[in-house]
Design a protein around this motif. Sequence first.
Motif, PDB file in Angstrom:
ATOM      1  N   ARG A 185       0.830  -1.214   0.000  1.00 56.23           N
ATOM      2  CA  ARG A 185       0.000   0.000   0.000  1.00 56.23           C
ATOM      3  C   ARG A 185       0.853   1.247   0.000  1.00 56.23           C
ATOM      4  NH1 ARG A 185      -4.617   0.684   3.628  1.00 56.23           N
ATOM      5  NH2 ARG A 185      -5.214   2.272   2.168  1.00 56.23           N
ATOM      6  N   GLN A 216       1.952   1.793  -3.490  1.00 54.84           N
ATOM      7  CA  GLN A 216       0.818   2.232  -4.298  1.00 54.84           C
ATOM      8  C   GLN A 216       0.508   3.712  -4.044  1.00 54.84           C
ATOM      9  OE1 GLN A 216      -2.959   0.380  -3.357  1.00 54.84           O
ATOM     10  NE2 GLN A 216      -3.893   1.078  -5.270  1.00 54.84           N
ATOM     11  N   LYS A 258       3.331   5.815  -5.682  1.00 56.16           N
ATOM     12  CA  LYS A 258       3.296   5.817  -7.150  1.00 56.16           C
ATOM     13  C   LYS A 258       2.093   6.560  -7.714  1.00 56.16           C
ATOM     14  CE  LYS A 258       6.171   1.889  -8.194  1.00 56.16           C
ATOM     15  NZ  LYS A 258       6.284   0.639  -8.934  1.00 56.16           N
ATOM     16  N   GLU A 259       0.965   6.495  -7.025  1.00 54.90           N
ATOM     17  CA  GLU A 259      -0.230   7.162  -7.533  1.00 54.90           C
ATOM     18  C   GLU A 259      -0.283   8.647  -7.157  1.00 54.90           C
ATOM     19  OE1 GLU A 259      -3.911   5.095  -7.452  1.00 54.90           O
ATOM     20  OE2 GLU A 259      -2.939   3.147  -7.731  1.00 54.90           O
ATOM     21  N   ASN A 260       0.720   9.116  -6.421  1.00 52.87           N
ATOM     22  CA  ASN A 260       0.743  10.521  -6.006  1.00 52.87           C
ATOM     23  C   ASN A 260       2.052  11.208  -6.371  1.00 52.87           C
ATOM     24  OD1 ASN A 260      -1.824  11.146  -4.441  1.00 52.87           O
ATOM     25  ND2 ASN A 260      -1.200   9.172  -3.603  1.00 52.87           N
ATOM     26  N   THR A 309     -12.829   1.494  -3.830  1.00 53.52           N
ATOM     27  CA  THR A 309     -12.112   2.749  -3.684  1.00 53.52           C
ATOM     28  C   THR A 309     -11.163   2.658  -2.500  1.00 53.52           C
ATOM     29  OG1 THR A 309     -14.005   3.951  -4.548  1.00 53.52           O
ATOM     30  CG2 THR A 309     -12.371   5.228  -3.336  1.00 53.52           C
ATOM     31  N   ASP A 310      -9.890   2.970  -2.715  1.00 49.79           N
ATOM     32  CA  ASP A 310      -8.911   2.986  -1.639  1.00 49.79           C
ATOM     33  C   ASP A 310      -9.023   4.332  -0.930  1.00 49.79           C
ATOM     34  OD1 ASP A 310      -6.537   3.336  -0.091  1.00 49.79           O
ATOM     35  OD2 ASP A 310      -5.598   1.730  -1.245  1.00 49.79           O
ATOM     36  N   LEU A 325      -5.900   6.551  -0.817  1.00 53.38           N
ATOM     37  CA  LEU A 325      -5.634   7.219  -2.092  1.00 53.38           C
ATOM     38  C   LEU A 325      -6.640   8.335  -2.348  1.00 53.38           C
ATOM     39  CD1 LEU A 325      -4.771   4.165  -4.349  1.00 53.38           C
ATOM     40  CD2 LEU A 325      -3.222   5.963  -3.610  1.00 53.38           C
ATOM     41  N   GLN A 326      -7.888   8.067  -2.044  1.00 53.01           N
ATOM     42  CA  GLN A 326      -8.952   9.042  -2.276  1.00 53.01           C
ATOM     43  C   GLN A 326      -8.766  10.291  -1.422  1.00 53.01           C
ATOM     44  OE1 GLN A 326     -12.759   7.536  -1.104  1.00 53.01           O
ATOM     45  NE2 GLN A 326     -13.880   9.284  -1.914  1.00 53.01           N
ATOM     46  N   GLY A 373       7.066  11.779 -12.038  1.00 45.66           N
ATOM     47  CA  GLY A 373       6.278  10.933 -12.925  1.00 45.66           C
ATOM     48  C   GLY A 373       6.958  10.639 -14.244  1.00 45.66           C
TER      49      GLY A 373
END
Length: 194
Positions: free
Chosen positions: A77, A80, A83-85, A120-121, A124-125, A192
């Motif tokens: 997590r 994740q 990487k997603e931010n 929905t995580d 992350l949200q 990114g």
Amino acid sequence: MEFGLSRAQLLELLANAMFIAPDRRSALLGRFQHLQRLAIVGGVNPGRGKAAKYSSQQVLVIAFAFQLLQVGMTPERAVQIVKENLSSFDTAIDLLLAGEGAYATFDPCVLSASNNGSNTDVALQSFVIMTRETLPDAIDIYFGGHDVEFPRIVIISLTSIFELICQFLDHGSGMPSSLAFKVALEERGNLGDS
């Protein structure tokens, strides 16, 4: 001014910046290796016989990932969320360099990745980079009676992480200077893009 840390230097920096006792450093190494297997940062897998060099951005991202582990997130997590931010980290670096302070706020929802069985995580949200001035807004959003489904908040001070890294670089034996670290951050590309 070039900046790069070897794996040994990075681990020494993390241990000192996170106040890891010498008898717990093997656990730090194990967690680092786990994050590395999950490809926490790109471009640092040189192969056998070649020394890895970690950039200023990678050092900051890895230090943040360790803070996610400290609040109970699994390595998967943590990777994740990082990487997603990546664009949020670019914003945070700009804030740090401008001296404005940067704080990551989110609901960790540690026991499950989703809320109410949805896909929905929640971490992350709810992930947002705040400044010193906007941090009270995050607290108001979470606890001010608004119609928000996040019952808890984690605040990680990227400012403190940044300052601890700089302090150690200036006092660690054989380390690049904090000036080299800051210049490398100023000259960076976007996370990114790597």
